[in-house]
Enzyme design. Structure first.
Site, PDB file in Angstrom:
ATOM      1  N   CYS A  76       0.839  -1.205   0.000  1.00 22.73           N
ATOM      2  CA  CYS A  76       0.000   0.000   0.000  1.00 22.73           C
ATOM      3  C   CYS A  76       0.872   1.252   0.000  1.00 22.73           C
ATOM      4  CB  CYS A  76      -0.918  -0.003   1.214  1.00 22.73           C
ATOM      5  SG  CYS A  76      -2.064  -1.399   1.227  1.00 22.73           S
ATOM      6  N   TYR A  82       0.470   4.251   1.084  1.00 20.96           N
ATOM      7  CA  TYR A  82       0.563   5.073   2.283  1.00 20.96           C
ATOM      8  C   TYR A  82       1.232   4.324   3.421  1.00 20.96           C
ATOM      9  CZ  TYR A  82      -3.576   2.294   3.408  1.00 20.96           C
ATOM     10  OH  TYR A  82      -4.449   1.243   3.629  1.00 20.96           O
ATOM     11  N   LYS A 117     -16.079  -4.409  10.401  1.00 18.06           N
ATOM     12  CA  LYS A 117     -15.465  -3.090  10.299  1.00 18.06           C
ATOM     13  C   LYS A 117     -14.584  -3.012   9.054  1.00 18.06           C
ATOM     14  CE  LYS A 117     -15.563  -2.129  15.250  1.00 18.06           C
ATOM     15  NZ  LYS A 117     -14.786  -1.781  16.461  1.00 18.06           N
ATOM     16  N   CYS A 134      -5.837  11.009  22.608  1.00 19.10           N
ATOM     17  CA  CYS A 134      -4.792  10.543  23.522  1.00 19.10           C
ATOM     18  C   CYS A 134      -5.268  10.485  24.969  1.00 19.10           C
ATOM     19  CB  CYS A 134      -3.573  11.457  23.421  1.00 19.10           C
ATOM     20  SG  CYS A 134      -2.863  11.542  21.764  1.00 19.10           S
ATOM     21  N   ARG A 168       1.145  -1.778  22.388  1.00 20.81           N
ATOM     22  CA  ARG A 168       1.488  -2.555  21.199  1.00 20.81           C
ATOM     23  C   ARG A 168       2.750  -3.349  21.420  1.00 20.81           C
ATOM     24  NH1 ARG A 168      -0.933   2.036  19.975  1.00 20.81           N
ATOM     25  NH2 ARG A 168      -2.507   2.050  18.325  1.00 20.81           N
ATOM     26  N   CYS A 203       2.981   4.040  22.649  1.00 22.43           N
ATOM     27  CA  CYS A 203       2.301   5.004  21.774  1.00 22.43           C
ATOM     28  C   CYS A 203       2.663   4.701  20.337  1.00 22.43           C
ATOM     29  CB  CYS A 203       2.700   6.439  22.128  1.00 22.43           C
ATOM     30  SG  CYS A 203       1.985   7.696  21.022  1.00 22.43           S
ATOM     31  N   ASP A 259      -4.452  18.384 -23.109  1.00 19.03           N
ATOM     32  CA  ASP A 259      -5.321  17.564 -23.955  1.00 19.03           C
ATOM     33  C   ASP A 259      -6.596  17.162 -23.222  1.00 19.03           C
ATOM     34  OD1 ASP A 259      -5.828  15.859 -26.373  1.00 19.03           O
ATOM     35  OD2 ASP A 259      -5.677  14.268 -24.855  1.00 19.03           O
TER      36      ASP A 259
END
Length: 619
Positions: free
Chosen positions: A84, A86, A215, A312, A319, A329, A589
């Site tokens: 991807c 991004y 989702k 926040c 994680r 974070c 064009d």
């Protein structure tokens, strides 16, 4: 009426794409011999038991601001079967050696520890988690952990349709599927791979197996897919989906540019124009999403406002990366290796002290990304009030500079003035369109003729025309004896469209199609064909071509920038100039039926690096 028609078309697309798997085999239900899935009553009874017997929350998972972290995201792999734009570079990212990644047993050991301390929701991420061979087994073993209420997965959906029945039987209770477009060709462009219909099969399979809501995560990028907002919303009319529109966020390697970001309020305004009855739904305290529903629709929509309105203050997420680092974070740089301590034989108490110390250091809000809005920018700049990231850009930040230096080094492009800085010098923002997403390969740049220019190298200029021999005849330069060096060139052009054509391009309403995308492709093709168009140019094997287009509303213009990179004995400035020029002519064009009063101007070299004559940069 139009919206309902769109909804029916898209609903049919989902259903038709899911009638069989990619091999053509029909989708089948689990056979009678397979274990049955738990009933809703059984699940409800289990959840009620867990609520009634909940233990006091762990101090180790509570930070200095009182936030209790009950949600753990575990990355199962760094690998992904998509690219991807991004998310990562086309060539992928350097992978951690397998020996340094968490083993299955290490993942489960850490999961048990966190659940014991109060984590009640675990989401499996990646990379792409469903390419890990033992993902079903991991879900099954997590399902056995007492106190864990939710096991979710975030997936690109490519492998979902055939894996989901097994995952559900193992205990998977929630699904997030990434899908950024409903146009198959655009899907292939965004992710640089095929697979649109496999993703749609996965969505259908999730609905079929009773997941509600399913989702769907959609990263909204200006100039790429913001025109599909209403189509995504229309999907929720007949399907139990929660379409989650995510503000485009910066990550290392994705060349983030704030002009690509479409804010939550802008998206909401667009949707409300079509569905003014849109109703806001109540939010849970720790929710990252602002949820809305159109009365009478089966599904709902949500907005993840990480950039314009961060959440926040109620963050409850931690994680663990695939190599075992704890991140408190998503935007923070600090990590603690739980893997190293685990392999060194740390006891459960020692691990908890390490985790508790890391959680205790968690900042109040995004690590260095947002400033308080009262830290206002200079009065001379015209800046939209909803750009907190832009306010941050006005002050130098060491971490961001380090990240940008790493990015430039990886791209092997000379460090240059960023688009953000260029924009800050103008009166009003430019709408950015960059179908290659490499938005930072820009330009301090130069041209031999400019009064303000920089030179470096042994011979910056020459008093002789290299393509003319001693008798004044045209001749091709012999580069056979020159050494191969890294060559990079950037060129630009401007197309003044006028207000009518500009508006049609901006809204992507030209009858010929998407002018920006067609021009971008023309620029790429032109760079590759330069030696066939310019008689005395050598053929160059280009390693990289990038064409960026920006809409400048102040001039009703499109600003084109083309960059080329190669390793060889000759430069690539002609390739960059040809690319910019042909992209400009293609825009002419595409728009000439609307207006003949279009001006192509300022075709010029911006920068050139590599070679014996040294580097040139236009100031």
């Amino acid at each position: 009426m139009a919206a309902r028609t769109v909804s029916r078309i898209l609903l049919g697309l989902v259903r038709s794409s899911a009638r069989g798997c990619s091999s053509g085999a029909p989708v089948t239900q689990p056979s009678p011999g397979e274990p049955s899935r738990p009933s809703r009553e059984e699940l409800s009874t289990r959840l009620q038991f867990l609520r009634e017997h909940a233990a006091p929350f762990s101090a180790f998972l509570t930070d200095s601001f009182g936030r209790q972290h009950s949600y753990l995201r575990i990355s199962l792999t760094e690998k992904c079967n998509l690219r991807c734009q991004y998310c990562m570079p086309e060539e992928g990212v350097p992978l951690t050696p397998k020996a340094d990644l968490l083993t299955t047993e290490e993942i489960l050991t850490l999961a048990r520890l966190f659940v014991k301390e109060g984590v009640d929701k675990i989401r499996l991420t990646g990379g792409e988690p469903l390419i890990r061979p033992d993902v079903v087994d991991i879900v099954g073993q997590l399902h056995q952990l007492e106190g864990l209420r939710t096991i979710g997965v975030t997936t690109n959906g490519i492998n979902l349709a055939w894996l989901l029945p097994k995952l559900q039987q193992a205990g998977l209770s929630a699904i997030n599927i990434s899908l950024d477009t409903l146009v198959p060709a655009k899907f292939e462009f965004i992710v640089r791979r095929k697979g649109f219909h496999k993703v749609m099969e996965g969505i259908h399979k999730a609905i079929e197996l009773g997941y509600n809501p399913v989702k769907v995560n959609c990263v909204v990028m200006r100039g790429l897919n913001e025109d599909e907002l209403l189509n995504f919303v229309a999907l929720t009319e007949g399907l139990p989906l929660d379409v989650r529109f995510i503000e485009y966020m910066p990550f290392d390697g994705n060349k983030w540019n704030f002009k690509k970001m479409v804010s939550y309020k802008e998206m909401l305004d667009t949707i409300r124009q079509q569905w003014p009855g849109l109703v806001k739904l109540p939010e849970e305290e720790s929710s990252t999403a602002k949820a809305y529903k159109i009365p009478g629709f089966r599904g709902q929509i949500s907005f993840i406002t990480s950039m314009s309105e961060h959440f926040c203050g109620t963050c409850n997420r931690l994680r663990i990366t695939a190599d075992g680092n704890l991140k408190v974070c998503l935007f923070g740089n600090s990590e603690v290796s739980l893997r190293d301590h685990l392999r060194a034989g740390a006891s459960e108490e020692e691990l908890l002290r390490i985790i508790g110390a890391a959680v205790g250091r968690k900042k109040r809000q995004h690590a260095g990304i947002f400033l308080m809005l009262q830290e206002s920018p200079p009065a001379s700049q015209s800046i939209s009030s909803w750009h907190p990231f832009l306010v941050w850009c006005l002050k130098p930040r060491g971490n961001f500079s380090d990240q940008m230096a790493t990015l430039w080094k990886r791209l092997r492009v000379p460090k240059t003035l960023s688009l953000v800085q260029q924009w800050l010098g103008s009166v009003s923002p430019l709408r950015h369109y960059n179908s290659h997403t490499d938005s930072d390969t820009n330009s301090k740049c130069l041209s031999p003729g400019s009064q303000a220019q920089g030179h470096s190298g042994p011979r910056s200029t020459s008093n002789h025309l290299t393509h003319v021999d001693s008798e004044g005849r045209a001749a091709m330069v012999d580069v056979g004896g020159k050494p191969d060096t890294e060559r990079v060139a950037v060129a630009s052009a401007v197309v003044l469209l006028g207000p009518v054509a500009f508006k049609l391009v901006q809204q992507n309403q030209l009858k010929k199609g998407d002018a920006l995308m067609v021009a971008q492709l023309a620029g790429v093709q032109a760079a590759k064909q330069t030696s066939q168009l310019i008689p005395l140019c050598h053929h160059v094997a280009l390693n990289h071509i990038q064409v960026q287009l920006e809409l400048d509303s102040t001039r009703h213009a499109v600003v084109i920038q083309a960059s080329c990179r190669a390793r060889g004995p000759t430069g690539v400035e002609m390739e960059a100039l040809t690319s910019a020029a042909l992209a400009a002519l293609t825009l002419y064009d595409m728009c000439k039926a609307v207006s003949r009063d279009i001006v192509v101007e300022e075709i010029k070299l911006i920068s050139k690096t590599g070679g014996q004559r040294g580097d040139f940069h236009r100031a």
